[in-house]
Design an enzyme around this catalytic site. Structure first.
Site, short mmCIF file in Angstrom:
data_model
loop_
_atom_site.label_atom_id
_atom_site.label_comp_id
_atom_site.label_asym_id
_atom_site.label_seq_id
_atom_site.Cartn_x
_atom_site.Cartn_y
_atom_site.Cartn_z
CD1 TRP A 21 42.69 -72.20 -59.91
CD2 TRP A 21 40.68 -71.93 -60.85
NE1 TRP A 21 42.55 -73.16 -60.89
CE2 TRP A 21 41.34 -73.02 -61.49
CE3 TRP A 21 39.39 -71.58 -61.28
CZ2 TRP A 21 40.75 -73.74 -62.53
CZ3 TRP A 21 38.81 -72.30 -62.30
CH2 TRP A 21 39.48 -73.37 -62.93
CE1 TYR A 54 42.50 -73.57 -56.67
CE2 TYR A 54 42.28 -71.69 -55.20
CZ TYR A 54 41.73 -72.79 -55.84
OH TYR A 54 40.40 -73.09 -55.66
CG LEU A 195 31.64 -62.93 -60.87
CD1 LEU A 195 32.71 -61.84 -60.82
CD2 LEU A 195 30.24 -62.31 -60.94
P1 NAP Z 1 34.97 -66.22 -60.96
O1 NAP Z 1 35.22 -65.56 -59.67
O2 NAP Z 1 33.61 -66.69 -61.29
O3 NAP Z 1 35.44 -65.31 -62.16
C1 NAP Z 1 36.72 -64.72 -62.23
C2 NAP Z 1 36.78 -63.90 -63.51
O4 NAP Z 1 35.80 -62.86 -63.46
C3 NAP Z 1 38.12 -63.24 -63.73
O5 NAP Z 1 38.40 -63.34 -65.12
C4 NAP Z 1 37.88 -61.78 -63.32
O6 NAP Z 1 38.68 -60.91 -64.09
C5 NAP Z 1 36.42 -61.61 -63.71
N1 NAP Z 1 35.75 -60.60 -62.88
C6 NAP Z 1 35.82 -60.45 -61.53
N2 NAP Z 1 35.04 -59.44 -61.13
C7 NAP Z 1 34.47 -58.90 -62.24
C8 NAP Z 1 33.59 -57.83 -62.49
N3 NAP Z 1 33.11 -57.08 -61.48
N4 NAP Z 1 33.23 -57.56 -63.76
C9 NAP Z 1 33.70 -58.33 -64.80
N5 NAP Z 1 34.54 -59.37 -64.63
C10 NAP Z 1 34.92 -59.65 -63.36
O7 NAP Z 1 35.94 -67.49 -61.16
P2 NAP Z 1 36.85 -68.41 -60.29
O8 NAP Z 1 38.18 -67.79 -60.08
O9 NAP Z 1 36.77 -69.74 -60.95
O10 NAP Z 1 36.09 -68.60 -58.89
C11 NAP Z 1 36.33 -67.80 -57.75
C12 NAP Z 1 37.17 -68.51 -56.71
O11 NAP Z 1 36.54 -69.72 -56.28
C13 NAP Z 1 38.53 -69.02 -57.23
O12 NAP Z 1 39.44 -67.98 -57.47
C14 NAP Z 1 38.89 -70.01 -56.17
O13 NAP Z 1 39.38 -69.34 -55.01
C15 NAP Z 1 37.54 -70.67 -55.92
N6 NAP Z 1 37.34 -71.89 -56.74
C16 NAP Z 1 37.22 -73.09 -56.08
C17 NAP Z 1 37.07 -74.26 -56.81
C18 NAP Z 1 36.97 -75.57 -56.08
O14 NAP Z 1 37.04 -76.63 -56.73
N7 NAP Z 1 36.78 -75.55 -54.77
C19 NAP Z 1 36.97 -74.23 -58.21
C20 NAP Z 1 37.05 -73.00 -58.84
C21 NAP Z 1 37.22 -71.85 -58.10
P3 NAP Z 1 40.08 -60.27 -63.57
O15 NAP Z 1 40.78 -61.35 -62.79
O16 NAP Z 1 40.76 -59.87 -64.82
O17 NAP Z 1 39.76 -59.07 -62.71
#
Ligand code: NAP
Length: 278
Positions: A21, A54, A195
């Site tokens: 995303w 996305y 996260l």
């Molecule tokens: P997330 O994975 O909870 O958080 C992503 C954030 O955390 C980014 O800013 C990333 O930074 C940071 N991060 C990653 N690893 C880290 C670490 N080890 N230490 C510190 N910060 C870290 O958020 P998300 O993107 O919302 O959720 C994950 C995936 O779930 C999405 O990408 C998508 O594929 C899916 N999703 C699905 C839905 C749905 O409705 N089905 C909704 C939301 C998300 P950097 O990028 O700068 O490394």
């Protein structure tokens, strides 16, 4: 080594994958995003979660570039938008995703969230797509128990492999009803935003556990989620150190005391509420 999860309809998938995303939205970041996914694959990741939504399809194109030449090692998840999810629209959306992903099949295809089109039509289209070999398994996302019950009563509803939902220590509401409901039927839960989109709160119970293992709070959270055999975790990371840390969390083992401390710091809510989506 990333463990496998076994869900309904014979769906076997990795317990850990990378989210996409907000990838593909800014051309200036595209190189870093492709590199992050490639680094993940080099470190053993075989699951990528994406969606037609996305970057308006550009995340899927970016995934295609990152996985070029390695498709057969991978488990690709994509999603259809609710307003495309009629009988014909779902098939057309899947075919467009296949073109952007540069592949002939999507391993797991999800309805991104519930919209106004009848679920029976979406399921019928999923069954058509599966018969044609264009998708291997199907599921839903952001479905509460009432939606899951309605789905289960429809043709093909008993073969829904997963429900992808917002789930992390600061959002444990799904443990009250949705997760047990899915578990009883052998359906998996894919934990999105594990996260908290990078805005994790850090109560002492988390910091203490992280310090005890010499790891970050984010790694503790991922290990905590991975401790459940019905959950798949899909953090998104662009920075190479984040990708490395997230993959390393797969090997982090939390003991009962760690889990108790963490769960006390992030309690399950006392009352049922609607499924959170942000
Ligand atoms: P997330 O994975 O909870 O958080 C992503 C954030 O955390 C980014 O800013 C990333 O930074 C940071 N991060 C990653 N690893 C880290 C670490 N080890 N230490 C510190 N910060 C870290 O958020 P998300 O993107 O919302 O959720 C994950 C995936 O779930 C999405 O990408 C998508 O594929 C899916 N999703 C699905 C839905 C749905 O409705 N089905 C909704 C939301 C998300 P950097 O990028 O700068 O490394």
């Amino acid at each position: 080594m990333i463990p496998a999860r076994h869900f309904a309809a014979g769906c076997v998938m990795p317990a850990f994958g990378l989210g996409t995303w907000r990838m593909g939205e800014d051309p200036a970041r595209r190189g870093d995003e492709v590199a992050a996914l490639r680094l993940g694959l080099d470190l053993g990741v075989t699951l990528i979660d994406t969606a037609e939504m996305y970057g308006d399809g550009r995340a899927e194109e970016l995934v295609a570039e990152a996985v070029a030449g390695r498709r057969d090692e991978l488990f690709l998840v994509s999603k259809v938008l609710p307003h495309h999810a009629g009988r014909t629209g779902t098939v057309q959306a899947a075919e467009a995703s296949l073109r952007r992903l540069g592949t002939d099949r999507i391993d797991l295809y999800l309805l991104h969230w519930r919209g106004r089109l009848p679920l029976a039509e979406t399921l019928a289209a999923f069954l058509d797509l599966r018969r044609q070999g264009k998708i291997r398994f199907y599921g839903v996302s952001n479905f509460d128990v009432s939606d899951m019950k309605e789905l289960a009563a429809l043709a093909g509803g008993d073969e829904v492999a997963v429900n992808q939902i917002l789930y992390n220590p600061a959002c444990r509401g799904p443990e009250r009803r949705v997760i047990p409901w899915c578990r009883r039927r052998g359906m998996g839960v894919m934990a999105y935003s594990p996260l908290a989109e990078g805005r994790l709160s850090r109560p002492p119970g988390l910091a203490e556990t992280a310090a005890r293992h010499g790891v970050s709070g984010e790694q503790v959270v991922l290990a905590w989620l991975l401790g459940r055999d019905d959950v798949v975790v899909i953090p998104k990371a662009t920075r190479p150190d984040h990708v490395r840390d997230d993959v390393a969390a797969v090997s982090l083992h939390l003991d009962d005391e760690d889990r108790r401390r963490l769960e006390a710091a992030f309690p399950v809510p006392d009352v049922d509420g609607p499924l959170a989506t942000a």
